[in-house]
Design a protein around this motif. Structure first.
Motif, PDB file in Angstrom:
ATOM      1  N   GLY A  79       0.769  -1.239   0.000  1.00 19.72           N
ATOM      2  CA  GLY A  79       0.000   0.000   0.000  1.00 19.72           C
ATOM      3  C   GLY A  79       0.797   1.283   0.000  1.00 19.72           C
ATOM      4  N   ALA A  80       2.135   1.191   0.041  1.00 26.20           N
ATOM      5  CA  ALA A  80       2.950   2.414  -0.018  1.00 26.20           C
ATOM      6  C   ALA A  80       2.784   3.078  -1.382  1.00 26.20           C
ATOM      7  CB  ALA A  80       4.416   2.087   0.238  1.00 26.20           C
ATOM      8  N   ASP A  81       2.842   4.411  -1.419  1.00 28.53           N
ATOM      9  CA  ASP A  81       2.596   5.150  -2.655  1.00 28.53           C
ATOM     10  C   ASP A  81       3.827   5.245  -3.543  1.00 28.53           C
ATOM     11  OD1 ASP A  81      -0.226   6.068  -2.149  1.00 28.53           O
ATOM     12  OD2 ASP A  81       0.757   6.930  -0.385  1.00 28.53           O
ATOM     13  N   ARG A  82       4.992   5.337  -2.949  1.00 23.34           N
ATOM     14  CA  ARG A  82       6.226   5.394  -3.720  1.00 23.34           C
ATOM     15  C   ARG A  82       7.388   4.912  -2.870  1.00 23.34           C
ATOM     16  NH1 ARG A  82       8.952  10.488  -2.724  1.00 23.34           N
ATOM     17  NH2 ARG A  82       7.652  11.882  -1.458  1.00 23.34           N
ATOM     18  N   GLY A  83       8.532   4.712  -3.528  1.00 19.90           N
ATOM     19  CA  GLY A  83       9.687   4.179  -2.815  1.00 19.90           C
ATOM     20  C   GLY A  83      10.946   4.972  -3.092  1.00 19.90           C
ATOM     21  N   ILE A  84      11.861   4.935  -2.143  1.00 14.83           N
ATOM     22  CA  ILE A  84      13.175   5.562  -2.297  1.00 14.83           C
ATOM     23  C   ILE A  84      14.233   4.547  -1.867  1.00 14.83           C
ATOM     24  CG2 ILE A  84      14.713   7.431  -1.608  1.00 14.83           C
ATOM     25  CD1 ILE A  84      12.269   9.102  -0.915  1.00 14.83           C
ATOM     26  N   LEU A  85      15.185   4.276  -2.737  1.00 15.24           N
ATOM     27  CA  LEU A  85      16.287   3.379  -2.413  1.00 15.24           C
ATOM     28  C   LEU A  85      17.568   4.174  -2.263  1.00 15.24           C
ATOM     29  CD1 LEU A  85      17.694   0.625  -2.114  1.00 15.24           C
ATOM     30  CD2 LEU A  85      17.860   0.534  -4.621  1.00 15.24           C
ATOM     31  N   VAL A  86      18.198   4.051  -1.105  1.00 13.58           N
ATOM     32  CA  VAL A  86      19.536   4.607  -0.908  1.00 13.58           C
ATOM     33  C   VAL A  86      20.506   3.474  -1.219  1.00 13.58           C
ATOM     34  CG1 VAL A  86      21.127   5.761   0.660  1.00 13.58           C
ATOM     35  CG2 VAL A  86      18.663   6.120   0.909  1.00 13.58           C
ATOM     36  N   GLN A  87      21.025   3.484  -2.437  1.00 12.43           N
ATOM     37  CA  GLN A  87      21.806   2.343  -2.908  1.00 12.43           C
ATOM     38  C   GLN A  87      23.255   2.436  -2.468  1.00 12.43           C
ATOM     39  OE1 GLN A  87      21.020   1.210  -6.946  1.00 12.43           O
ATOM     40  NE2 GLN A  87      22.945   0.095  -7.166  1.00 12.43           N
ATOM     41  N   SER A  88      23.714   1.352  -1.833  1.00 14.59           N
ATOM     42  CA  SER A  88      25.095   1.291  -1.379  1.00 14.59           C
ATOM     43  C   SER A  88      25.488  -0.167  -1.184  1.00 14.59           C
ATOM     44  CB  SER A  88      25.269   2.061  -0.071  1.00 14.59           C
ATOM     45  OG  SER A  88      26.581   1.888   0.443  1.00 14.59           O
ATOM     46  N   ASP A  89      26.695  -0.495  -1.587  1.00 12.46           N
ATOM     47  CA  ASP A  89      27.209  -1.849  -1.381  1.00 12.46           C
ATOM     48  C   ASP A  89      27.998  -1.963  -0.083  1.00 12.46           C
ATOM     49  OD1 ASP A  89      26.128  -2.812  -3.774  1.00 12.46           O
ATOM     50  OD2 ASP A  89      27.859  -2.105  -4.930  1.00 12.46           O
ATOM     51  N   ALA A  90      28.111  -0.862   0.650  1.00 18.48           N
ATOM     52  CA  ALA A  90      28.862  -0.872   1.903  1.00 18.48           C
ATOM     53  C   ALA A  90      28.063  -1.564   2.997  1.00 18.48           C
ATOM     54  CB  ALA A  90      29.197   0.560   2.321  1.00 18.48           C
ATOM     55  N   GLU A  91      28.766  -1.980   4.043  1.00 15.51           N
ATOM     56  CA  GLU A  91      28.095  -2.541   5.215  1.00 15.51           C
ATOM     57  C   GLU A  91      27.426  -1.393   5.974  1.00 15.51           C
ATOM     58  OE1 GLU A  91      29.100  -4.576   9.559  1.00 15.51           O
ATOM     59  OE2 GLU A  91      30.708  -4.221   8.096  1.00 15.51           O
ATOM     60  N   LEU A  92      26.099  -1.384   5.979  1.00 15.85           N
ATOM     61  CA  LEU A  92      25.365  -0.287   6.602  1.00 15.85           C
ATOM     62  C   LEU A  92      24.982  -0.661   8.031  1.00 15.85           C
ATOM     63  CD1 LEU A  92      23.041   0.772   3.645  1.00 15.85           C
ATOM     64  CD2 LEU A  92      25.184   1.826   4.383  1.00 15.85           C
ATOM     65  N   GLN A  93      25.624  -0.025   8.984  1.00 14.08           N
ATOM     66  CA  GLN A  93      25.340  -0.268  10.396  1.00 14.08           C
ATOM     67  C   GLN A  93      24.244   0.680  10.873  1.00 14.08           C
ATOM     68  OE1 GLN A  93      29.222   0.022  12.229  1.00 14.08           O
ATOM     69  NE2 GLN A  93      29.876  -1.961  11.434  1.00 14.08           N
ATOM     70  N   PRO A  94      23.618   0.394  12.023  1.00 16.53           N
ATOM     71  CA  PRO A  94      22.462   1.187  12.471  1.00 16.53           C
ATOM     72  C   PRO A  94      22.660   2.695  12.470  1.00 16.53           C
ATOM     73  CG  PRO A  94      22.688  -0.756  13.842  1.00 16.53           C
ATOM     74  CD  PRO A  94      23.873  -0.751  12.920  1.00 16.53           C
ATOM     75  N   LEU A  95      23.831   3.168  12.927  1.00 16.61           N
ATOM     76  CA  LEU A  95      24.069   4.608  12.952  1.00 16.61           C
ATOM     77  C   LEU A  95      24.073   5.192  11.546  1.00 16.61           C
ATOM     78  CD1 LEU A  95      24.675   7.198  14.483  1.00 16.61           C
ATOM     79  CD2 LEU A  95      27.107   6.584  14.438  1.00 16.61           C
ATOM     80  N   ALA A  96      24.702   4.489  10.606  1.00 21.53           N
ATOM     81  CA  ALA A  96      24.743   4.964   9.221  1.00 21.53           C
ATOM     82  C   ALA A  96      23.336   5.015   8.630  1.00 21.53           C
ATOM     83  CB  ALA A  96      25.640   4.061   8.383  1.00 21.53           C
ATOM     84  N   VAL A  97      22.545   3.990   8.905  1.00 23.13           N
ATOM     85  CA  VAL A  97      21.164   3.960   8.401  1.00 23.13           C
ATOM     86  C   VAL A  97      20.360   5.105   9.005  1.00 23.13           C
ATOM     87  CG1 VAL A  97      19.022   2.617   8.321  1.00 23.13           C
ATOM     88  CG2 VAL A  97      21.220   1.471   7.995  1.00 23.13           C
ATOM     89  N   ALA A  98      20.534   5.345  10.300  1.00 21.22           N
ATOM     90  CA  ALA A  98      19.816   6.436  10.959  1.00 21.22           C
ATOM     91  C   ALA A  98      20.186   7.784  10.337  1.00 21.22           C
ATOM     92  CB  ALA A  98      20.126   6.439  12.453  1.00 21.22           C
ATOM     93  N   LYS A  99      21.457   7.971   9.999  1.00 17.78           N
ATOM     94  CA  LYS A  99      21.890   9.233   9.372  1.00 17.78           C
ATOM     95  C   LYS A  99      21.300   9.376   7.971  1.00 17.78           C
ATOM     96  CE  LYS A  99      26.244   9.827  11.898  1.00 17.78           C
ATOM     97  NZ  LYS A  99      27.722   9.879  11.797  1.00 17.78           N
ATOM     98  N   LEU A 100      21.245   8.263   7.234  1.00 14.62           N
ATOM     99  CA  LEU A 100      20.638   8.292   5.893  1.00 14.62           C
ATOM    100  C   LEU A 100      19.154   8.633   5.991  1.00 14.62           C
ATOM    101  CD1 LEU A 100      22.322   5.135   4.323  1.00 14.62           C
ATOM    102  CD2 LEU A 100      22.768   7.507   3.710  1.00 14.62           C
TER     103      LEU A 100
END
Length: 249
Positions: A79-100
């Motif tokens: 049911g979401a209207d649209r999507g956004i992908l933050v594309q990265s091949d790096a290891e994304l840890q919780p702090l990095a995800v929170a900043k993104l």
């Protein structure tokens, strides 16, 4: 009101994970991947808020490899209207995800961020709290009920002593628990409609976020196998083993 729902691509909960032979992590080669179950609950709750008229738009967000587009399409099928992908091949840890996510919140200006309380791959249970801290927004974790009332949201959460009800001023961050709802079955027509919904791709660099890992994984190992049980002849022997061997009495 716009609702932002972060979703994570993880190993499907029905799959038995295997540790790599070099103990550097979990083997995900040729393994079925799916949306984190707690995030699926978050998407469902956002859709229900929209159906009640409390939300006008739902934006699903995912951070990770290109295959995360599949997870976003699933969110849009729910049911979401649209999507956004933050594309990265790096290891994304919780702090990095929170900043993104903070960078995206600054761009999208949602009135509510709803995400799963934790991911079933690392069980960190950190991203929602870190995001609220970075935004300086009120937060409610482990939500089992959510009601939007004007410019406030009322959240019921389960605690050791029973139920706790919080009233938060919007905008706010909410993390979902298992008892909040049961996600709907995704139908084929909705899957087809999701393919036509907009999906934007950005990079951490375009958001001005450094996603370099702050933590280093030293070793990943399977838990020790459970020892076989022992049959004792009488209560006295049981007490003796609990006291002298297990040392729990």
């Amino acid at each position: 009101m716009k609702v932002l729902v972060p979703v994570k691509r993880v190993v499907d909960y029905n799959v038995k994970v295997r540790v790599k032979s070099d103990h550097t992590g979990v083997d995900i080669a040729n393994v079925k991947m799916s949306m984190n179950p707690f995030d699926e609950i978050a998407v469902e709750e956002a859709v229900r808020l929209k159906e009640k008229g409390a939300a006008a738009e739902i934006v699903a967000v995912s951070c990770g490899v290109a295959q995360c587009q599949e997870t976003l399409r699933t969110a849009m099928a729910i049911g979401a209207d649209r999507g956004i992908l933050v594309q990265s091949d790096a290891e994304l840890q919780p702090l990095a995800v929170a900043k993104l996510l903070k960078a995206l919140v600054d761009q999208e200006q949602p009135g509510l961020v709803v995400l799963g309380k934790q991911a079933i791959d690392d069980d960190a249970n950190q991203t929602g709290q870190m995001l609220a801290a970075l935004l300086d927004w009120p937060q409610a974790t482990n939500a089992s009920r959510v009601e939007v009332q004007g410019d406030r949201v009322q959240v019921t959460r389960e605690v050791d002593g029973g139920l706790e009800t919080l009233s938060l001023a919007l905008p706010a961050v909410i993390t979902t628990d298992l008892r909040l709802n049961e996600p709907r079955y995704v139908t084929l027509p909705n899957i087809m409609k999701a393919k036509k919904k907009p999906l934007d791709t950005v990079t951490p660099e375009s958001l001005g976020v450094d996603v370099a890992p702050r933590l280093k994984t030293l070793k990943v190992a399977e838990p020790p196998s459970r020892a076989a049980g022992v049959i004792v002849p009488d209560v006295a022997t049981l007490v003796d083993k609990l006291k002298n061997e297990a040392k729990v009495v």
